[in-house]
Enzyme design. Structure first.
Site, mmCIF file in Angstrom:
data_model
loop_
_atom_site.group_PDB
_atom_site.id
_atom_site.type_symbol
_atom_site.label_atom_id
_atom_site.label_comp_id
_atom_site.label_asym_id
_atom_site.label_seq_id
_atom_site.Cartn_x
_atom_site.Cartn_y
_atom_site.Cartn_z
ATOM 1 N N HIS A 129 0.806 -1.229 0.000
ATOM 2 C CA HIS A 129 0.000 0.000 0.000
ATOM 3 C C HIS A 129 0.840 1.281 0.000
ATOM 4 O O HIS A 129 0.300 2.373 -0.069
ATOM 5 C CB HIS A 129 -0.944 0.021 1.202
ATOM 6 C CG HIS A 129 -0.230 0.265 2.507
ATOM 7 N ND1 HIS A 129 0.451 -0.730 3.169
ATOM 8 C CD2 HIS A 129 -0.060 1.390 3.248
ATOM 9 C CE1 HIS A 129 0.986 -0.230 4.265
ATOM 10 N NE2 HIS A 129 0.710 1.054 4.345
HETATM 11 C C1 UD1 Z 1 -1.704 5.273 6.555
HETATM 12 C C2 UD1 Z 1 -0.308 5.682 7.071
HETATM 13 C C3 UD1 Z 1 0.680 4.545 6.801
HETATM 14 C C4 UD1 Z 1 0.173 3.219 7.341
HETATM 15 C C5 UD1 Z 1 -1.216 2.946 6.759
HETATM 16 C C6 UD1 Z 1 -1.801 1.643 7.263
HETATM 17 C C7 UD1 Z 1 0.178 8.101 6.911
HETATM 18 C C8 UD1 Z 1 0.977 9.110 6.191
HETATM 19 N N1 UD1 Z 1 0.194 6.855 6.379
HETATM 20 O O1 UD1 Z 1 -1.594 5.158 5.147
HETATM 21 O O2 UD1 Z 1 1.900 4.847 7.441
HETATM 22 O O3 UD1 Z 1 1.054 2.190 6.958
HETATM 23 O O4 UD1 Z 1 -2.082 4.039 7.135
HETATM 24 O O5 UD1 Z 1 -3.009 1.389 6.650
HETATM 25 O O6 UD1 Z 1 -0.426 8.412 7.902
HETATM 26 N N2 UD1 Z 1 -9.004 5.187 2.774
HETATM 27 C C9 UD1 Z 1 -10.204 4.524 2.787
HETATM 28 N N3 UD1 Z 1 -10.756 4.210 4.002
HETATM 29 C C10 UD1 Z 1 -10.149 4.524 5.167
HETATM 30 C C11 UD1 Z 1 -8.923 5.211 5.139
HETATM 31 C C12 UD1 Z 1 -8.360 5.525 3.946
HETATM 32 O O7 UD1 Z 1 -10.780 4.223 1.747
HETATM 33 O O8 UD1 Z 1 -10.697 4.168 6.238
HETATM 34 C C13 UD1 Z 1 -8.384 5.508 1.467
HETATM 35 C C14 UD1 Z 1 -8.685 6.907 1.043
HETATM 36 O O9 UD1 Z 1 -8.847 6.917 -0.340
HETATM 37 C C15 UD1 Z 1 -7.411 7.657 1.410
HETATM 38 C C16 UD1 Z 1 -6.358 6.596 1.209
HETATM 39 O O10 UD1 Z 1 -6.996 5.369 1.561
HETATM 40 O O11 UD1 Z 1 -7.208 8.793 0.645
HETATM 41 C C17 UD1 Z 1 -5.128 6.795 2.030
HETATM 42 O O12 UD1 Z 1 -5.486 6.896 3.415
HETATM 43 P P1 UD1 Z 1 -4.524 7.653 4.443
HETATM 44 O O13 UD1 Z 1 -5.054 7.541 5.814
HETATM 45 O O14 UD1 Z 1 -4.198 8.996 3.915
HETATM 46 O O15 UD1 Z 1 -3.166 6.827 4.331
HETATM 47 P P2 UD1 Z 1 -2.878 5.248 4.215
HETATM 48 O O16 UD1 Z 1 -2.410 4.948 2.844
HETATM 49 O O17 UD1 Z 1 -3.994 4.434 4.773
#
Ligand code: UD1
Length: 366
Positions: free
Chosen positions: A207
């Site tokens: 991811h």
């Molecule tokens: C975050 C952490 C990463 C960790 C990961 C575990 C940061 C910078 N990154 O990354 O270190 O390894 O979590 O999962 O904080 N989204 C959903 N549902 C959710 C949450 C997110 O669909 O409940 C999607 C959204 O499109 C969002 C994308 O995932 O834009 C990224 O989510 P985000 O929380 O920004 O970062 P992660 O890639 O999950």
């Protein structure tokens, strides 16, 4: 003397770090422990399922910040957390790991003059293109109490000028959660449910922006998994971020013989699958640690790691996101599987107890 301790969590890997400390603090009658969820992760499968599997009482408050750019997400946590901290006046704010919520909460507390404690302090990838590296360095810089999971983390902090009194080598709280969950994970018997019991299957998670944001890199990774599935079943629980990138790149999750595209898995199912895997291919931080503790071979698709102990003493190896390199590493990892799990110092299930002893009894752990 009684104290109010405020824990701030936001994303999936934070919840595994909170669980054992929440239990340790619940056993301290003088501590009032309040848990704030920032809402960075809001999908049931990335959040609620973890509170359930890890037996954590629901958070006292959810800030509901959701997704957004790094600036938006960090800013929203800061704006919504600050008034809460002013109202609750905690004695210490505890932050976990390296996600955006971690850094945002640490900044809020530090600017209010509240003591900040960082669980999983001192890890460094030295790769400034990773958002997590910025979060780690900033969080450690403003923290008063730094709880290091490994000796290399202590060395990193000392090299940055952090005084020894502020650093405690407590061990790894992720392993506390794992140790507590092992009996239930064995009972869960996920390999049977996914039809791979008795097979040396490959378990995959990917991811990180560096692996999934560039469609060319992502395309090569999908091709690699397709090739790996010819030799042994591949199980791939797909993070929502990866799912979105696959769809945007037109790499829709087409049926591939031997490859199961899965939704993100709850903690116990994931652990149950890790336990019996032939090899794990990942870019996650936590899985590098969990596989090392369990003695399961791990191939990490990243140029470096902030967890070097998993390569030096554990079962981890690093590879670039290229098909030939990954295929070779997977073969090699399977061949060199250790006969017994490695033993890593203070990765023993008691890290949270040590943290509680520092917070409540003023103990030291050098
Ligand atoms: C975050 C952490 C990463 C960790 C990961 C575990 C940061 C910078 N990154 O990354 O270190 O390894 O979590 O999962 O904080 N989204 C959903 N549902 C959710 C949450 C997110 O669909 O409940 C999607 C959204 O499109 C969002 C994308 O995932 O834009 C990224 O989510 P985000 O929380 O920004 O970062 P992660 O890639 O999950």
């Amino acid at each position: 003397m009684s104290s109010t301790v405020l824990s701030v969590v936001g994303a999936r890997p934070n919840f595994m770090k909170l669980a054992p400390l929440a239990r340790a603090l619940a056993a301290r009658p003088t501590v009032h422990h309040i848990v704030v969820h920032t809402g960075q992760h809001y999908d049931a499968e990335l959040s609620d399922a973890f509170f359930r599997d890890l037996d954590i009482v629901p958070p006292d408050c959810n800030l509901g910040v959701g997704s957004g750019s790094h600036g938006q997400q960090t800013g929203a946590v800061m704006q919504r957390l600050e008034p809460l901290c002013v109202e609750l006046r905690p004695d210490v704010v505890i932050v976990y790991g390296d996600v955006n919520s971690t850094m945002a909460a640490a900044l809020v507390a530090a600017k209010l003059g509240t003591r900040v404690a960082h669980v999983e302090a001192g890890l460094r990838s030295r790769d400034w293109s990773m958002p997590e590296e910025i979060n780690r360095v900033v969080t450690d810089r403003v923290s008063d109490l730094l709880f290091a999971p490994s000796r290399d983390a202590v060395v990193n902090l000392r090299a940055e000028g952090v005084s020894a009194e502020r650093i405690h080598f407590v061990g790894n709280v992720m392993i506390d959660s794992l140790v507590a969950a092992l009996p239930a994970a064995r009972e869960a018997n996920a390999p049977s449910r996914y039809g791979v019991a008795g097979c040396p299957y490959t378990l995959v998670t990917l991811h990180r922006p560096s692996n999934v944001d560039d469609p060319v890199v992502l395309g090569e990774l999908v091709e690699t998994l397709t090739a790996l599935a010819v030799h042994a079943p591949v199980l791939f629980p797909v993070h929502p971020r990866t799912r979105a990138r696959l769809e945007a790149a037109g790499l829709v999750r087409a049926p591939v013989p031997g490859l199961q595209w899965l939704d993100p898995l709850p903690y116990l199912d994931m652990l149950s699958l890790v336990l019996a895997a032939g090899v794990v291919v990942t870019d996650s931080g936590g899985l590098q640690e969990e596989t090392s503790y369990l003695g399961v071979p791990c191939v990490t698709v990243r140029p470096g790691t902030e967890r070097p102990i998993t390569c030096l003493e554990g079962t981890n190896r690093l590879v670039p996101p290229r098909r030939d390199a990954i295929e070779r590493a997977v073969l090699d990892a399977r061949r060199t599987r250790p006969s017994a799990p490695p033993v890593i110092e203070r990765w023993d299930g008691d890290a949270a107890g040590r943290i509680a002893a520092v917070l409540c009894d003023g103990n030291r752990f050098d």
